[in-house]
Scaffold this active site. Sequence first.
Site, PDB file in Angstrom:
ATOM      1  CG  HIS A   1      15.817  25.195  37.855  1.00 44.94           C
ATOM      2  ND1 HIS A   1      14.253  25.253  38.177  1.00 44.94           N
ATOM      3  CD2 HIS A   1      15.550  25.604  36.482  1.00 44.94           C
ATOM      4  CE1 HIS A   1      13.472  25.708  37.205  1.00 44.94           C
ATOM      5  NE2 HIS A   1      14.204  26.077  36.294  1.00 44.94           N
TER       6      HIS A   1
ATOM      7  CB  SER B   1      37.264  24.545  62.615  1.00 48.11           C
ATOM      8  OG  SER B   1      36.744  23.419  63.578  1.00 48.11           O
TER       9      SER B   1
ATOM     10  CD  GLU C   1      28.484  30.301  57.778  1.00 41.80           C
ATOM     11  OE1 GLU C   1      28.019  29.246  58.080  1.00 41.80           O
ATOM     12  OE2 GLU C   1      29.834  30.302  57.937  1.00 41.80           O
TER      13      GLU C   1
END
Length: 458
Positions: free
Chosen positions: A157, A278, A291
Amino acid sequence: DSNKMWGGRFAAGPDAIMEAINASIGFDQRLAAQDIEGSRAHAAMLAACDIITDSDAEAIREGLLTVLSEIEAGDFNFSTALEDIHMNVEARLKDLIGTPAGRLHTARSRNDQVAVDFRLWVRDQCDAAISGITALIAALLGQAERGADMVMPGFTHLQSAQPVTWGHHMMAYVEMLGRDRARFQDARTRMNESPLGAAALAGTSFPIDREMTAKALGFDRPMANSLDAVSDRDFALEYLSSATICAMHLSRLAEELVIWSSAQFRFVALSDRFSTGSSIMPQKKNPDAAELIRAKIGRILGAQVGLLTVMKGLPLTYSKDMQEDKEKVFDAADSLMLALAAMEGMMGDLKPNAKVLAEAAGAGFATATDLADWLVRTLNLPFREAHHVTGALVKKAEDKDADLADLSLAEMQEVNADITQDVFSVLTPQASVASRTSYGGTAPGQVHTQIARWRAKL
Ligand code: ARG
């Protein structure tokens, strides 16, 4: 002016829109090498069976090699009017060698031709996936070896559950990828039969030798039913299912890398080679590769669902719908191979943060099960009662905002008077993982056994 290949019964050529919807050359040129390989095998067989002359077969063979070298050199003018790779190659062959080119299509149809081309292509992709997975497994084994004793939290979990080792966690993915590899191997074995010689759908009246072409193309045998041979694409679907499951595994690992590399976790450091910055936030190091790996399953599963949907209502045998099989599989294969390569690169470079992992491994009362097991083993409590006692100890520690190991013996004895100092020996994550010696458990010895088994079978 009507079509060169079937113009006999046509008075007019196709509308421009007809040509646009019908043409597949924009994508099926990726089958050029397989198309020429299949044609070479077919021509050699026609000569061996005295269906065409040896000199025609030789002219065809040489002409096809020229066409292949033109295509490989990027020196080939693909024509939309010629619809697909099969007719583009044949038309160029006719330019090069004249009349014998017209004999190549004896005892053959584009239906068995495209089936053989695509099967050869997908078979190559099974091999490519198998080697890509093998390379990734090797990178994971390296991680597992370096971190076989490194403790980290194990989660259920996404909550602290029990300590495990980094090596054990890496080896879990090795097992998954091992099954992925086996799925591609199984699919390859099943698809390795030749549709060539099924002709349009019913077979042919020419005395062809299907064993010969099957063998020349590396197939185990010819397919036994000509209708099946030209009309099923289950081999592509099996490739896609295997690819989808593999991509799902890659996606889960990628997700863990995204979580682990965050400032809140700091479990791992991604290499500069596989992360990005970034344009506005100078501190950023983003896990873009992870990703994108995580996202690739969208394309791959999309291809699988798409092709199943195309196929599901088609009556036997060939329908032009089936031309829509290729782009999906091409895109899925490109996506899978890129995801595998990127994951291999990332896992090769990845640096687990041993100190952070060890601290996290002990957090969240992760050794509570060890305490309960100690009560069973040492005080002979039934497990259910031990669970209850341990729960009370966790509550006590939580109220003090402390870990289990920070409780004093006296505090422990307030909950159960028989507890002794020895209990503290099981409360460290290191002791916890060392005790998990059951087969397939997280103890470093077990992990090393599994690494050695994989090294031997890689
Ligand atoms: N371009 C076609 C395909 O990809 C080749 C087979 C065409 N066969 C036919 N009967 N029209 O499926």
